[in-house]
Design a protein around this motif. Structure first.
Motif, PDB file in Angstrom:
ATOM      1  N   ARG A   1      -5.477  -2.862   0.986  1.00 56.73           N
ATOM      2  CA  ARG A   1      -6.423  -3.517   2.598  1.00 56.73           C
ATOM      3  C   ARG A   1      -6.205  -3.976   3.486  1.00 56.73           C
ATOM      4  NH1 ARG A   1     -11.546  -5.547  -0.963  1.00 56.73           N
ATOM      5  NH2 ARG A   1     -12.425  -5.366   1.602  1.00 56.73           N
ATOM      6  N   GLU A   2      -4.727  -3.274   3.663  1.00 59.96           N
ATOM      7  CA  GLU A   2      -3.794  -3.270   4.516  1.00 59.96           C
ATOM      8  C   GLU A   2      -4.728  -3.359   5.987  1.00 59.96           C
ATOM      9  OE1 GLU A   2      -0.267  -1.280   6.907  1.00 59.96           O
ATOM     10  OE2 GLU A   2       0.601  -2.736   5.452  1.00 59.96           O
ATOM     11  N   ALA A   3      -4.740  -1.938   6.032  1.00 66.74           N
ATOM     12  CA  ALA A   3      -5.994  -2.176   7.351  1.00 66.74           C
ATOM     13  C   ALA A   3      -6.841  -2.689   7.872  1.00 66.74           C
ATOM     14  CB  ALA A   3      -6.239  -0.791   7.486  1.00 66.74           C
ATOM     15  N   GLU A   4      -7.403  -3.252   6.680  1.00 63.20           N
ATOM     16  CA  GLU A   4      -8.919  -4.009   6.949  1.00 63.20           C
ATOM     17  C   GLU A   4      -8.263  -5.648   7.173  1.00 63.20           C
ATOM     18  OE1 GLU A   4     -11.611  -4.134   4.074  1.00 63.20           O
ATOM     19  OE2 GLU A   4     -10.921  -2.359   2.936  1.00 63.20           O
ATOM     20  N   VAL A   5      -7.670  -6.020   6.483  1.00 66.96           N
ATOM     21  CA  VAL A   5      -6.591  -7.554   6.672  1.00 66.96           C
ATOM     22  C   VAL A   5      -5.947  -7.055   8.556  1.00 66.96           C
ATOM     23  CG1 VAL A   5      -4.545  -9.081   6.638  1.00 66.96           C
ATOM     24  CG2 VAL A   5      -5.967  -8.020   4.627  1.00 66.96           C
ATOM     25  N   LEU A   6      -5.364  -6.402   9.102  1.00 67.20           N
ATOM     26  CA  LEU A   6      -4.747  -6.441  10.050  1.00 67.20           C
ATOM     27  C   LEU A   6      -5.963  -5.993  11.574  1.00 67.20           C
ATOM     28  CD1 LEU A   6      -1.861  -3.653  10.306  1.00 67.20           C
ATOM     29  CD2 LEU A   6      -2.260  -6.234  10.459  1.00 67.20           C
TER      30      LEU A   6
END
Length: 187
Positions: free
Chosen positions: A41-46
């Motif tokens: 969930r990289e996009a959400e973390v960023l």
């Protein structure tokens, strides 16, 4: 004993050879290809981190204010609840600016070669056999390239897999440094 001034050629040549080898090791899809997996969930973390405008630096989360707080039930609950994070925030837009990083890397290689020259030069005289120079220079260079990596796994839970891969790199760099010193050792 051999002086450092008599060893400036092996110091420089070893640094150049290790610089070239490290470039190949890190650009070719060898054992470093899988060092850092994609964050789920990289996009959400960023997206969650971006508005926080975290200043560049090294962080440990949760971080207690002292040993008393570390023993408190509230802090223990934070740790149990997780996540526990060791994080380095890099200034935006600088990750792939390789010039300054490569310059720092080359200076580091020079420093390791300088210490290798110092220890080997103080241990051995001129005209020593290649293998003996290789042994002392190789052990010294390996210490410089590899052993401090263990501290990151011991204290900051860095993956031992990454540390061992870095130590393998260090072994290769040490062998190249030792070979160069053996080859160019004063006769």
């Amino acid at each position: 004993m051999v002086t450092l001034t008599a060893l400036w050629v092996p110091i420089l040549v070893a640094s150049i050879i290790v610089f070239a080898a490290s470039s190949v090791i890190h650009m070719a899809p060898l054992w470093h290809k899988s060092d850092f997996p994609v964050m789920p969930r990289e996009a959400e973390v960023l997206a969650a981190l971006r508005p926080l405008a975290i200043a560049p630096g090294d962080y440990f989360l949760p971080r207690p204010g002292g040993t008393e707080e570390m023993r408190s039930p509230e802090f223990k609950q934070k740790v149990a609840q997780g996540p526990v994070v060791v994080m380095t925030v890099i200034p935006s837009g600088t990750l792939f600016r390789m010039g300054p990083k490569l310059a720092q890397w080359f200076v580091f290689l020079l420093v390791v070669s300088l210490f290798t020259a110092y220890v080997t030069g103080r241990s051995l005289g001129p005209g020593i056999a290649y293998l003996r120079v290789f042994q002392i220079a190789g052990a010294t260079a390996f210490i410089g390239y590899s052993l401090a990596l263990c501290e990151l796994s011991i204290w900051y839970s860095r993956s031992w897999r990454l540390t061992l891969k870095g130590a393998l790199d260090g072994l290769i760099y040490a062998a190249l440094t030792a070979g160069t010193f053996g080859w160019l050792w004063p006769r």
